[in-house]
Design an enzyme around this catalytic site. Structure first.
Site, PDB file in Angstrom:
ATOM      1  N   CYS A  60      -4.250   0.769  -2.664  1.00  0.00           N
ATOM      2  CA  CYS A  60      -4.689   0.812  -1.268  1.00  0.00           C
ATOM      3  C   CYS A  60      -3.877   1.841  -0.498  1.00  0.00           C
ATOM      4  CB  CYS A  60      -4.546  -0.565  -0.632  1.00  0.00           C
ATOM      5  SG  CYS A  60      -2.941  -1.322  -0.893  1.00  0.00           S
ATOM      6  N   CYS A  91       0.826  -1.217   0.000  1.00  0.00           N
ATOM      7  CA  CYS A  91       0.000   0.000   0.000  1.00  0.00           C
ATOM      8  C   CYS A  91       0.859   1.265   0.000  1.00  0.00           C
ATOM      9  CB  CYS A  91      -0.913  -0.012   1.220  1.00  0.00           C
ATOM     10  SG  CYS A  91      -2.220  -1.231   1.084  1.00  0.00           S
TER      11      CYS A  91
END
Ligand SMILES: *[C@@H]1O[C@H](CO)[C@@H](O)[C@H](O)[C@H]1NC(C)=O
Ligand SMILES: *[C@@H]1O[C@H](CO)[C@@H](O)[C@H](O)[C@H]1NC(C)=O
Ligand SMILES: *[C@@H]1O[C@H](CO)[C@@H](O)[C@H](O)[C@H]1NC(C)=O
Length: 201
Positions: free
Chosen positions: A151, A71
């Protein structure tokens, strides 16, 4: 103008070579079968009419090359290609679509099939001349996959020297934005960057 350059010469050697380069040197540890990826790619494209390759036709190929990213590293861009390259080079922790295996393998290449005889090396249709353009369909699916994986805190690099910095028709505006998962992305860091010499729109 409806025709442009044909399939990039030596495409098989380029694509397979880039794949081996990627899995051996750029991102070692990935266990992908480059020959199998090529076979799936070829299966989607060759001996098809040149305007008839859908995103679904590429699914077996994408299935052969799964990839995930940590992420907070995702960098999206639209109409800022040159800037993006130097930005990602300086901010080394960012990943763009071109850093994924599929982006790395097919960057800057052209291809289209020909009924009966494999690839068409003489001419391919213009990118927007048909709905199911083989190059467009691949990038569309690759962009969608990349956005679906995004993300954490993501970054978007837009061009403030053109009239529509955000364009609904661009790959970012039409595919990537709608593929972001609001449950996974918690912050969107939007940078609108103008050319040094302007205009500052
Ligand atoms: C396009 O592809 C579909 C399925 O892959 C096939 O049924 C159809 O005949 C093709 N159309 C043309 C014009 O090649
Ligand atoms: C903005 O777009 C123009 C025209 O495509 C391009 O020449 C310029 O390099 C872009 N600027 C930035 C900061 O990416
Ligand atoms: C998100 O990332 C950007 C760029 O790395 C940073 O400037 C910003 O503070 C971060 N925002 C949050 C909420 O973490």
């Amino acid at each position: 103008i409806w025709k442009m350059l044909g399939t990039t010469p030596n495409i098989k050697h380029i694509v397979v070579g880039r794949c081996y380069n990627y899995v051996t040197l750029v991102n070692p540890g990935l266990r992908h079968d480059c020959e199998e990826i090529w076979r799936q790619f070829e299966g989607a494209v060759v001996c098809q009419s040149s305007c008839n390759v859908t995103v679904e036709d590429y699914h077996p190929m994408f299935y052969a090359m799964p990839q995930t990213w940590p992420c907070d590293k995702f960098l999206f861009w639209s109409k800022t290609r040159t800037l993006m390259h130097s930005y990602a080079a300086v901010m080394r922790h960012f990943w763009t679509l071109e850093d994924t295996l599929v982006g790395y393998m097919f960057n800057d290449l052209i291809w289209c099939g020909q009924e009966d005889t494999g690839f068409d090396f003489d001419s391919c249709p213009e990118w927007l001349a048909c709905r199911n353009h083989p190059v467009y369909s691949l990038w569309r699916q690759a962009s969608q996959n990349f956005a679906e994986m995004a993300c954490g805190n993501i970054t978007v690099l837009l061009n403030g020297s053109i009239v529509n910095a955000f364009n609904r028709l661009s790959m970012f505006g039409s595919v990537e934005l709608d593929s972001l998962n609001p449950l996974k992305v918690n912050y969107v860091n939007i940078k609108v960057v103008t050319n040094l010499e302007g205009p500052h729109l």
